[in-house]
Design a protein around this motif. Structure first.
Motif, PDB file in Angstrom:
ATOM      1  N   HIS A 139       0.860  -1.109  -0.062  1.00  0.00           N
ATOM      2  CA  HIS A 139       0.016   0.105  -0.060  1.00  0.00           C
ATOM      3  C   HIS A 139       0.927   1.357   0.103  1.00  0.00           C
ATOM      4  O   HIS A 139       2.041   1.009   0.164  1.00  0.00           O
ATOM      5  CB  HIS A 139      -0.915  -0.104   1.164  1.00  0.00           C
ATOM      6  CG  HIS A 139      -0.130   0.394   2.379  1.00  0.00           C
ATOM      7  ND1 HIS A 139       0.533  -0.604   3.085  1.00  0.00           N
ATOM      8  CD2 HIS A 139       0.039   1.427   3.311  1.00  0.00           C
ATOM      9  CE1 HIS A 139       0.964  -0.234   4.406  1.00  0.00           C
ATOM     10  NE2 HIS A 139       0.865   1.205   4.221  1.00  0.00           N
ATOM     11  N   SER A 140       0.264   2.205  -0.239  1.00  0.00           N
ATOM     12  CA  SER A 140       0.764   3.664  -0.320  1.00  0.00           C
ATOM     13  C   SER A 140      -0.095   4.595   0.054  1.00  0.00           C
ATOM     14  O   SER A 140      -1.224   4.761  -0.608  1.00  0.00           O
ATOM     15  CB  SER A 140       1.561   3.829  -1.448  1.00  0.00           C
ATOM     16  OG  SER A 140       2.138   5.325  -1.587  1.00  0.00           O
ATOM     17  N   SER A 141       0.072   5.598   0.951  1.00  0.00           N
ATOM     18  CA  SER A 141      -0.914   6.680   1.052  1.00  0.00           C
ATOM     19  C   SER A 141      -0.850   8.163   0.217  1.00  0.00           C
ATOM     20  O   SER A 141      -1.123   9.014   0.402  1.00  0.00           O
ATOM     21  CB  SER A 141      -0.800   7.140   2.683  1.00  0.00           C
ATOM     22  OG  SER A 141       0.367   7.742   3.128  1.00  0.00           O
ATOM     23  N   LEU A 142       0.275   8.127  -0.795  1.00  0.00           N
ATOM     24  CA  LEU A 142       0.623   9.097  -1.677  1.00  0.00           C
ATOM     25  C   LEU A 142      -0.649   9.490  -2.563  1.00  0.00           C
ATOM     26  O   LEU A 142      -1.132   8.549  -3.009  1.00  0.00           O
ATOM     27  CB  LEU A 142       1.629   8.668  -2.593  1.00  0.00           C
ATOM     28  CG  LEU A 142       1.968   9.773  -3.690  1.00  0.00           C
ATOM     29  CD1 LEU A 142       2.618  11.138  -3.055  1.00  0.00           C
ATOM     30  CD2 LEU A 142       3.082   9.321  -4.772  1.00  0.00           C
ATOM     31  N   SER A 143      -0.981  10.805  -2.212  1.00  0.00           N
ATOM     32  CA  SER A 143      -2.107  11.303  -2.905  1.00  0.00           C
ATOM     33  C   SER A 143      -1.850  11.767  -4.377  1.00  0.00           C
ATOM     34  O   SER A 143      -0.831  12.208  -4.641  1.00  0.00           O
ATOM     35  CB  SER A 143      -2.681  12.532  -2.131  1.00  0.00           C
ATOM     36  OG  SER A 143      -3.656  13.192  -2.852  1.00  0.00           O
ATOM     37  N   GLN A 146      -0.191  15.129  -4.417  1.00  0.00           N
ATOM     38  CA  GLN A 146       0.993  15.392  -3.827  1.00  0.00           C
ATOM     39  C   GLN A 146       2.132  14.910  -4.882  1.00  0.00           C
ATOM     40  O   GLN A 146       3.141  15.447  -4.997  1.00  0.00           O
ATOM     41  CB  GLN A 146       1.321  14.232  -2.658  1.00  0.00           C
ATOM     42  CG  GLN A 146       0.391  14.748  -1.593  1.00  0.00           C
ATOM     43  CD  GLN A 146       0.764  13.607  -0.422  1.00  0.00           C
ATOM     44  OE1 GLN A 146       0.478  12.791  -0.362  1.00  0.00           O
ATOM     45  NE2 GLN A 146       1.342  14.339   0.887  1.00  0.00           N
ATOM     46  N   ASP A 174       4.441   8.012   4.935  1.00  0.00           N
ATOM     47  CA  ASP A 174       4.271   6.611   5.023  1.00  0.00           C
ATOM     48  C   ASP A 174       5.474   5.662   4.729  1.00  0.00           C
ATOM     49  O   ASP A 174       5.164   4.465   4.649  1.00  0.00           O
ATOM     50  CB  ASP A 174       3.120   6.103   4.161  1.00  0.00           C
ATOM     51  CG  ASP A 174       3.336   6.324   2.852  1.00  0.00           C
ATOM     52  OD1 ASP A 174       4.122   7.003   2.631  1.00  0.00           O
ATOM     53  OD2 ASP A 174       2.592   5.669   2.021  1.00  0.00           O
ATOM     54  N   THR A 176       7.395   6.391   2.139  1.00  0.00           N
ATOM     55  CA  THR A 176       7.548   6.546   0.595  1.00  0.00           C
ATOM     56  C   THR A 176       8.504   7.451   0.622  1.00  0.00           C
ATOM     57  O   THR A 176       8.847   8.360   1.109  1.00  0.00           O
ATOM     58  CB  THR A 176       6.395   6.946  -0.070  1.00  0.00           C
ATOM     59  OG1 THR A 176       5.304   6.064   0.370  1.00  0.00           O
ATOM     60  CG2 THR A 176       6.486   7.168  -1.465  1.00  0.00           C
ATOM     61  N   TYR A 184       0.398   1.815 -10.507  1.00  0.00           N
ATOM     62  CA  TYR A 184      -0.789   1.139 -10.295  1.00  0.00           C
ATOM     63  C   TYR A 184      -1.048   0.461 -11.590  1.00  0.00           C
ATOM     64  O   TYR A 184      -1.144   0.961 -12.713  1.00  0.00           O
ATOM     65  CB  TYR A 184      -1.719   2.041  -9.822  1.00  0.00           C
ATOM     66  CG  TYR A 184      -3.114   1.533  -9.825  1.00  0.00           C
ATOM     67  CD1 TYR A 184      -3.605   0.958  -8.481  1.00  0.00           C
ATOM     68  CD2 TYR A 184      -4.201   1.479 -10.521  1.00  0.00           C
ATOM     69  CE1 TYR A 184      -4.717   0.159  -8.598  1.00  0.00           C
ATOM     70  CE2 TYR A 184      -5.446   0.724 -10.567  1.00  0.00           C
ATOM     71  CZ  TYR A 184      -5.656   0.289  -9.218  1.00  0.00           C
ATOM     72  OH  TYR A 184      -6.823  -0.123  -9.212  1.00  0.00           O
TER      73      TYR A 184
END
Length: 322
Positions: A139-143, A146, A174, A176, A184
């Motif tokens: 997973h990654s919380s990169l928006s 951003q 997170d 990254t 993706y």
């Protein structure tokens, strides 16, 4: 409970009442019947299967990574590019594959609509060849907001294929790392280090887009260009460009005061290419006589061949003329 048998309905003279009693009798009999094993099972339907199917399974069959080196990808026909500048502003581009492996670029300018221009070379090929040394991650919380740059690839028919994002220079939070690449693809995430092949291929695309922005020959696209195929929208844009140049005749002897800024019109045409609406968006220009020359000439414009769909344009003319 006494239930009227359907056969007794024939004794009634009022046939409407008879039918209602018969239906009520059948419903009551059905309510007292024992449930069968089939009634407890959930019905199977295409809609139910679609709801229960994971989103990642709805994509085309997965292409495996051969020794973590490179994907096998179908031909790409549409590329969407989002580049975030240091001041926070974002440049948006759409690149369309044309015949003979040429590309047509559409640049979305915030308040100035879309502009189109042909591209030189094939900067997309290097990016697809740089999808190497990819590692699956959970997973990654990169928006997307951003990301320094975001590139989405689509196959023929504008079917989504994959998306590439680059982590910003500041820490995401997170784990990254700065400048690394996230990909993706088919519902799964992959990662490539900041010094990987993408760090050399994607900057070449950014430089090509910057050089393209400085070139002349950009064509203003229709406001509703998404309603047309790119060849049709490009042909309409070329017609509009030629018609706009014809306004030079109005500016041979006069010009608008510079303090008024550019003259802006909203133009709408029917599916047959005939004007159905024209409106001055900058009302300050309406006080000058020069506006009537522009108003009259714009009224004569038609588009051939007719595209079969309504067209909308924003006409922008500098104070000194086109």
């Amino acid at each position: 409970m006494n239930i009227i048998h359907p056969a007794g309905c024939c004794a009634w003279k009022d046939w409407s009442v008879c039918c209602l009693l018969c239906l009520a009798a059948l419903c009551l009999q059905g309510c007292h019947s024992e449930p069968t094993s089939s009634s407890t099972t959930r019905p199977s339907s295409p809609a139910m299967k679609l709801i229960e199917t994971p989103l990642s399974s709805l994509f085309p069959p997965r292409s495996e990574i051969q020794g973590q080196t490179q994907f096998k990808l179908p031909p790409v026909h549409l590329v969407q590019v989002s580049v975030r500048k240091r001041n926070g502003k974002v440049n948006y581009y759409r690149l369309y594959r044309q015949p003979q492996k040429k590309w047509w670029a559409v640049h979305s300018r915030n308040n100035d609509g879309d502009w189109g221009h042909p591209m030189r070379g094939n900067p997309i090929r290097g990016i697809l060849q740089s999808l190497q040394k990819l590692k699956p991650i959970t997973h990654s919380s990169l928006s997307p907001k951003q990301a320094q740059i975001q590139i989405a690839f689509f196959t023929q028919g504008e079917q989504f294929l994959l998306r590439i994002l680059q982590a910003p220079d500041e820490q995401v939070g997170d784990g990254t790392r700065r400048g690394e690449w996230l990909l993706y693809y088919h519902g799964e995430l992959y990662q490539q280090n900041a010094n990987g092949p993408l760090s050399r291929a994607i900057p070449r695309l950014k430089r090509a887009l910057r050089r393209l922005r400085r070139r002349r020959g950009w064509l203003r696209m229709p406001l509703n260009s998404n309603n047309f195929t790119i060849p049709v929208a490009r042909r309409i844009a070329q017609q509009f460009h030629e018609k706009r140049k014809s306004l030079k005749r109005c500016f041979k002897k006069r010009r608008f005061p510079y303090r008024l800024g550019p003259l802006k019109f909203f133009l709408a045409y029917s599916g047959q290419g005939k004007m159905i609406k024209r409106k001055i968006l900058t009302r300050a220009h309406a006080k000058h006589k020069l506006i009537w020359c522009v108003w009259w000439r714009v009224k004569q414009w038609k588009f051939k061949p007719p595209p079969g769909k309504p067209i909308q344009f924003q006409l922008v003319v500098p104070p000194q003329g086109p």
